[in-house]
Design an enzyme around this catalytic site. Sequence first.
Site, PDB file in Angstrom:
ATOM      1  N   THR A 216      -8.380   6.567   9.849  1.00 58.39           N
ATOM      2  CA  THR A 216      -7.996   5.007   9.033  1.00 58.39           C
ATOM      3  C   THR A 216      -9.033   4.166   9.274  1.00 58.39           C
ATOM      4  O   THR A 216      -9.857   4.370  10.059  1.00 58.39           O
ATOM      5  CB  THR A 216      -6.665   4.642   9.781  1.00 58.39           C
ATOM      6  OG1 THR A 216      -6.096   3.737   9.151  1.00 58.39           O
ATOM      7  CG2 THR A 216      -6.710   4.304  11.424  1.00 58.39           C
TER       8      THR A 216
ATOM      9  N   GLY B 110       0.972  -1.352   4.463  1.00 60.49           N
ATOM     10  CA  GLY B 110       1.401  -0.082   3.890  1.00 60.49           C
ATOM     11  C   GLY B 110       2.056   0.785   5.131  1.00 60.49           C
ATOM     12  O   GLY B 110       3.206   0.801   4.961  1.00 60.49           O
ATOM     13  N   HIS B 111       1.469   1.111   6.339  1.00 63.62           N
ATOM     14  CA  HIS B 111       2.325   2.081   7.051  1.00 63.62           C
ATOM     15  C   HIS B 111       3.651   1.298   7.643  1.00 63.62           C
ATOM     16  O   HIS B 111       4.640   2.094   7.412  1.00 63.62           O
ATOM     17  CB  HIS B 111       1.285   2.263   8.374  1.00 63.62           C
ATOM     18  CG  HIS B 111       1.857   3.236   9.396  1.00 63.62           C
ATOM     19  ND1 HIS B 111       1.684   4.604   9.010  1.00 63.62           N
ATOM     20  CD2 HIS B 111       2.712   3.097  10.633  1.00 63.62           C
ATOM     21  CE1 HIS B 111       2.500   5.156  10.094  1.00 63.62           C
ATOM     22  NE2 HIS B 111       2.847   4.176  11.150  1.00 63.62           N
TER      23      HIS B 111
ATOM     24  N   ARG C  74       4.368  19.211   0.347  1.00 63.37           N
ATOM     25  CA  ARG C  74       5.048  20.031  -0.411  1.00 63.37           C
ATOM     26  C   ARG C  74       4.519  19.842  -1.811  1.00 63.37           C
ATOM     27  O   ARG C  74       3.736  19.066  -2.245  1.00 63.37           O
ATOM     28  CB  ARG C  74       6.615  19.993  -0.359  1.00 63.37           C
ATOM     29  CG  ARG C  74       7.175  19.802   1.010  1.00 63.37           C
ATOM     30  CD  ARG C  74       7.405  21.111   1.336  1.00 63.37           C
ATOM     31  NE  ARG C  74       8.322  22.016   0.469  1.00 63.37           N
ATOM     32  CZ  ARG C  74       9.503  22.279   0.606  1.00 63.37           C
ATOM     33  NH1 ARG C  74      10.098  21.212   1.784  1.00 63.37           N
ATOM     34  NH2 ARG C  74      10.231  22.920  -0.082  1.00 63.37           N
TER      35      ARG C  74
ATOM     36  N   ASN D  54       0.903  -1.145  -0.114  1.00 62.22           N
ATOM     37  CA  ASN D  54       0.082   0.170  -0.050  1.00 62.22           C
ATOM     38  C   ASN D  54       1.049   1.256  -0.005  1.00 62.22           C
ATOM     39  O   ASN D  54       1.862   1.488   1.056  1.00 62.22           O
ATOM     40  CB  ASN D  54      -0.793  -0.098   1.413  1.00 62.22           C
ATOM     41  CG  ASN D  54      -1.936   0.897   1.288  1.00 62.22           C
ATOM     42  OD1 ASN D  54      -1.474   2.156   1.012  1.00 62.22           O
ATOM     43  ND2 ASN D  54      -3.086   0.938   1.675  1.00 62.22           N
TER      44      ASN D  54
ATOM     45  N   HIS E  28      -5.753   3.456  -1.493  1.00 66.84           N
ATOM     46  CA  HIS E  28      -7.057   3.705  -1.030  1.00 66.84           C
ATOM     47  C   HIS E  28      -7.242   5.108  -0.812  1.00 66.84           C
ATOM     48  O   HIS E  28      -6.687   5.980  -0.093  1.00 66.84           O
ATOM     49  CB  HIS E  28      -6.964   3.435   0.662  1.00 66.84           C
ATOM     50  CG  HIS E  28      -8.403   3.532   1.408  1.00 66.84           C
ATOM     51  ND1 HIS E  28      -8.523   2.752   2.548  1.00 66.84           N
ATOM     52  CD2 HIS E  28      -9.273   4.205   1.086  1.00 66.84           C
ATOM     53  CE1 HIS E  28      -9.991   3.050   2.916  1.00 66.84           C
ATOM     54  NE2 HIS E  28     -10.278   3.806   2.070  1.00 66.84           N
TER      55      HIS E  28
ATOM     56  N   HIS F  55      -3.894  -4.595   7.882  1.00 63.22           N
ATOM     57  CA  HIS F  55      -4.071  -3.450   8.872  1.00 63.22           C
ATOM     58  C   HIS F  55      -3.089  -3.865  10.053  1.00 63.22           C
ATOM     59  O   HIS F  55      -3.134  -4.582  11.037  1.00 63.22           O
ATOM     60  CB  HIS F  55      -5.298  -3.186   9.301  1.00 63.22           C
ATOM     61  CG  HIS F  55      -5.582  -1.739   9.856  1.00 63.22           C
ATOM     62  ND1 HIS F  55      -5.675  -0.816   9.094  1.00 63.22           N
ATOM     63  CD2 HIS F  55      -5.353  -1.099  11.110  1.00 63.22           C
ATOM     64  CE1 HIS F  55      -5.818   0.430   9.790  1.00 63.22           C
ATOM     65  NE2 HIS F  55      -5.556   0.048  10.825  1.00 63.22           N
ATOM     66  N   ASP F  56      -1.753  -2.956  10.121  1.00 67.47           N
ATOM     67  CA  ASP F  56      -0.831  -3.141  11.224  1.00 67.47           C
ATOM     68  C   ASP F  56      -0.157  -4.397  11.229  1.00 67.47           C
ATOM     69  O   ASP F  56       0.753  -4.568  12.310  1.00 67.47           O
ATOM     70  CB  ASP F  56      -1.373  -2.910  12.559  1.00 67.47           C
ATOM     71  CG  ASP F  56      -1.849  -1.161  12.714  1.00 67.47           C
ATOM     72  OD1 ASP F  56      -1.564  -0.527  11.852  1.00 67.47           O
ATOM     73  OD2 ASP F  56      -2.505  -1.099  13.923  1.00 67.47           O
TER      74      ASP F  56
ATOM     75  N   HIS G  18      -4.020  11.661   0.821  1.00 66.40           N
ATOM     76  CA  HIS G  18      -2.787  11.168   0.301  1.00 66.40           C
ATOM     77  C   HIS G  18      -2.866  10.841  -1.400  1.00 66.40           C
ATOM     78  O   HIS G  18      -2.626  11.416  -2.027  1.00 66.40           O
ATOM     79  CB  HIS G  18      -2.417   9.909   1.500  1.00 66.40           C
ATOM     80  CG  HIS G  18      -3.609   9.303   1.700  1.00 66.40           C
ATOM     81  ND1 HIS G  18      -4.526   8.373   1.034  1.00 66.40           N
ATOM     82  CD2 HIS G  18      -3.976   8.922   3.091  1.00 66.40           C
ATOM     83  CE1 HIS G  18      -5.329   7.874   1.624  1.00 66.40           C
ATOM     84  NE2 HIS G  18      -5.140   7.999   2.912  1.00 66.40           N
TER      85      HIS G  18
ATOM     86  N   GLU H 276      -8.859   0.095  -2.730  1.00 61.64           N
ATOM     87  CA  GLU H 276      -9.751  -0.012  -1.378  1.00 61.64           C
ATOM     88  C   GLU H 276     -10.596   1.415  -1.420  1.00 61.64           C
ATOM     89  O   GLU H 276     -10.191   2.543  -1.768  1.00 61.64           O
ATOM     90  CB  GLU H 276      -8.704  -0.132  -0.252  1.00 61.64           C
ATOM     91  CG  GLU H 276      -7.912  -1.217  -0.229  1.00 61.64           C
ATOM     92  CD  GLU H 276      -7.194  -1.174   1.064  1.00 61.64           C
ATOM     93  OE1 GLU H 276      -6.688  -2.357   1.677  1.00 61.64           O
ATOM     94  OE2 GLU H 276      -7.180  -0.154   1.738  1.00 61.64           O
TER      95      GLU H 276
END
Length: 254
Positions: A105, A224-225, A19, A8, A44, A201-202, A51, A75
């Site tokens: 989230t 992702g994260h 920026r 992700n 997503h 997720h996580d 984002h 997603e």
Amino acid sequence: MKTHLSVNVNKVALVRNTRHLGIPSVMRAAEACLRAGAHGITVHPRPDQRHIRASDVHDLAALMKKWPGREYNIEGNPTQNLMDFLHAVRPDQCTFVPDSEDQFTSDHGWNLDDPTICERLAPLIGEAKALGVRVSLFMDPLPEQMAAARALGADRVELYTEPYAAAWASGVESAKLNELHRYAEAGQAALDVGLGVNAGHDLNRDNLSEFLRRVPGVAEVSIGHAFIADALELGYVATVGEYLRSIEAGNAEV
């Protein structure tokens, strides 16, 4: 069965959007991950474009056409902006997520005990599948809801794994084992009714292998994260390699 890794790239876009320089590049990040062996790319795109932007969705669709055999997963909430993207780019997979427009989230799955939700989802699932797009529903690890997901026409479910990740991070072994039991039961219930199983997720390098060892038939993990956090230190190529090794370790002991 080998579990696929879908990266992700939302957080790459999040940093870029602070920026007006176009860096870091979402496209270069996605291509670097694909070159390193990632099986797919996930985005997503939220309505506020905090984002991933609409232009990213289209640019990535063009990129993915150059990578046959790799999958593009979009997603989102099908009652917001997701369906327009499906019609425009026809990704390999879409994941329906029950997020509100201003939600920070994803933090829960669909409640298929609610008939109004099922009535809303059924035609949208049918619409996506008519476009040739595989449909996955973002779900909590509730075995009793898997048959309902299949009855609606979903092809897969994506198990929302934050409770497992939190239990792992707590260091309390009993809590971790309890969550693993819940996810294993939900995964098996999904397989029993003919659904494919995704997860996300996580999930991270520390907790991924054990999850895959315990939960049957996970076809894909979307990360992702944690992935992008690791990539800031290791680089995209090395990070893909680390996650593929975690997947291999989990699959090897199933």
